[in-house]
Enzyme design. Structure first.
Site, PDB file in Angstrom:
ATOM      1  N   ASP A 184      -0.458  15.756  12.642  1.00  0.00           N
ATOM      2  CA  ASP A 184       0.980  15.512  12.577  1.00  0.00           C
ATOM      3  C   ASP A 184       1.596  16.023  13.869  1.00  0.00           C
ATOM      4  OD1 ASP A 184       3.748  15.472  12.084  1.00  0.00           O
ATOM      5  OD2 ASP A 184       3.403  15.612   9.917  1.00  0.00           O
ATOM      6  N   ALA A 244       2.358   4.738   3.072  1.00  0.00           N
ATOM      7  CA  ALA A 244       3.391   5.061   4.064  1.00  0.00           C
ATOM      8  C   ALA A 244       4.391   3.914   4.180  1.00  0.00           C
ATOM      9  CB  ALA A 244       2.740   5.378   5.400  1.00  0.00           C
ATOM     10  N   ARG A 245       4.191   3.036   5.141  1.00  0.00           N
ATOM     11  CA  ARG A 245       5.045   1.877   5.351  1.00  0.00           C
ATOM     12  C   ARG A 245       4.212   0.735   5.905  1.00  0.00           C
ATOM     13  NH1 ARG A 245       8.108   4.184   2.671  1.00  0.00           N
ATOM     14  NH2 ARG A 245      10.353   4.572   2.935  1.00  0.00           N
ATOM     15  N   ASP A 269      -0.724   0.262  -0.625  1.00  0.00           N
ATOM     16  CA  ASP A 269       0.504   0.163  -1.414  1.00  0.00           C
ATOM     17  C   ASP A 269       1.626  -0.480  -0.623  1.00  0.00           C
ATOM     18  OD1 ASP A 269       2.073   0.775  -3.808  1.00  0.00           O
ATOM     19  OD2 ASP A 269       3.134   2.206  -2.534  1.00  0.00           O
ATOM     20  N   GLU A 274       6.705  -7.579   2.243  1.00  0.00           N
ATOM     21  CA  GLU A 274       6.456  -7.213   0.850  1.00  0.00           C
ATOM     22  C   GLU A 274       7.212  -8.147  -0.078  1.00  0.00           C
ATOM     23  OE1 GLU A 274       5.610  -2.438   1.455  1.00  0.00           O
ATOM     24  OE2 GLU A 274       7.606  -3.095   0.799  1.00  0.00           O
ATOM     25  N   HIS A 293       4.013  -1.523  -3.344  1.00  0.00           N
ATOM     26  CA  HIS A 293       4.946  -0.479  -2.910  1.00  0.00           C
ATOM     27  C   HIS A 293       5.513   0.274  -4.115  1.00  0.00           C
ATOM     28  CE1 HIS A 293       7.814   0.668   0.635  1.00  0.00           C
ATOM     29  NE2 HIS A 293       7.496   1.713  -0.101  1.00  0.00           N
ATOM     30  N   ALA A 295       4.213   3.335  -5.144  1.00  0.00           N
ATOM     31  CA  ALA A 295       3.808   4.744  -5.139  1.00  0.00           C
ATOM     32  C   ALA A 295       4.945   5.653  -5.598  1.00  0.00           C
ATOM     33  CB  ALA A 295       3.321   5.154  -3.750  1.00  0.00           C
TER      34      ALA A 295
END
Length: 343
Positions: A184, A244-245, A269, A274, A293, A295
């Site tokens: 990170d 995440a995205r 996910d 989408e 998506h 989650a």
């Protein structure tokens, strides 16, 4: 008499606690715009609004209502834009800062739910749960051994991003005796260790992880960052998981890495767009477990983010510094504008 404080949202589904909480405040007027109505009617609501509570989903909210310089120019009274989720993909935060508008989100409100699905995807892919389910419903003559998978216990998990959700994943992973690495760039090594992971650089994480799980935002530094070269750098036979995205990973490159056998599976996910097209290459692979998506879409998480969002808006309109302010540098300007607009 105090000026009426106006909050606007559109009729995208939200847990009822949001509306109930705001409507219990005598000096707040909540207006819900119907997306089926003419643009002029929605423009009128936003023109009067002091807070716009907006869906964070790029493909759920029509582009016309994404928060951009152009939209902000139509909203002279706007003090804050409040995302209905942890992300704020529909909001140009830099544009808001230029306009003297605060951006707030509900980061952390769905962290447990997202973390649980991330672990669930790891299990589903590694243990071939979805393949077994499909075969058992449609075929006979296959062996249990043909469905043999791997334990995730004792595996090395690499987290790309260890914020609220990444830390929740690390905590759950320790219950499976997993070794947890994390990369990170926004956090110090001490902060990463405090989050329950061993800090490593990106190259080492890719090379050593049996499972790589993404928990980073989508921005100019991450968009397309998981490309063909990145997948090639991952450990042969590794699994790729993302909650995440969509847009952080290159879907075509991932499909190629899975088809070649370099990667053993993926749990996805998030998509771009989408939902993905029915003929998307990744959906045709048995090594992929796909969710829509969801989650952070649990009853608990949706109630959390709705309750947090309402409480944060109430405090903000009273002049209290929001606990989840994305652009803190704008807060003094927001307070000045609030004094002029609301007294």
């Amino acid at each position: 008499m105090a000026a009426l404080k106006r909050v606007c949202r559109f009729n995208v589904w939200i847990n009822p606690v949001f509306d109930a909480t705001l409507r219990a405040e005598p000096d707040i007027d909540l207006q819900v715009g119907d997306l089926q109505r003419p643009d002029s009617a929605l423009q009128a609501l936003l023109r009067a609004a002091h807070v716009f509570h907006v869906s964070p989903s790029r493909d759920e909210l029509p582009r016309r209502w994404h928060v951009t310089d152009a939209l902000l120019a139509e909203c002279p009274n706007l003090l804050a834009v409040s995302s209905a989720g942890a992300g704020f993909d529909t909001v140009d935060a830099a544009a808001c800062t230029r306009a003297g508008v605060a951006v707030v989100n509900q980061v952390g409100g769905n962290a447990r739910s997202v973390a649980e699905l991330a672990i669930g995807l790891m299990l589903a892919v590694s243990r071939k749960i979805c393949v077994s389910d499909r075969l058992l419903r449609t075929q006979r003559g296959f062996s249990r051994e043909s469905l043999m998978g791997h334990e995730i216990g004792g595996a090395t998990l690499g987290l790309v991003g260890i914020g609220h959700t990444g830390r929740a994943v690390a905590k759950l992973a320790r219950g499976f005796d997993m070794r947890v690495l994390a990369y990170d760039p926004l956090l110090s090594a001490e902060a990463i260790r405090a989050g329950g992971a061993e800090p490593v650089d990106r190259a080492r994480l890719l090379a050593e992880s049996d499972i790589v799980s993404l928990h980073c935002p989508l921005d100019d530094t991450t968009r397309g960052s998981f490309d063909a070269a990145t997948f090639a750098a991952m450990k042969p036979g590794a699994l790729f998981v993302t909650t995440a995205r969509g847009g952080v990973h290159d879907e075509a490159a991932l499909a190629a890495a899975l088809t070649s056998g370099h990667l053993a599976g993926a749990g996805l996910d998030v998509w771009a767009p989408e939902p993905p097209a029915l003929d998307a290459a990744l959906l045709g692979l048995d090594t992929v477990v796909a969710t829509y998506h969801t989650a952070g879409v649990t009853h608990e998480a949706r109630r959390n983010v709705a309750a947090w969002g309402a409480a944060q808006i109430i405090g903000l309109l009273k002049g209290e510094a929001p606990p989840r302010l994305v652009n803190p540098e704008v807060w003094p300007a927001v307070l000045e504008r609030r004094a002029r607009l609301l007294g």
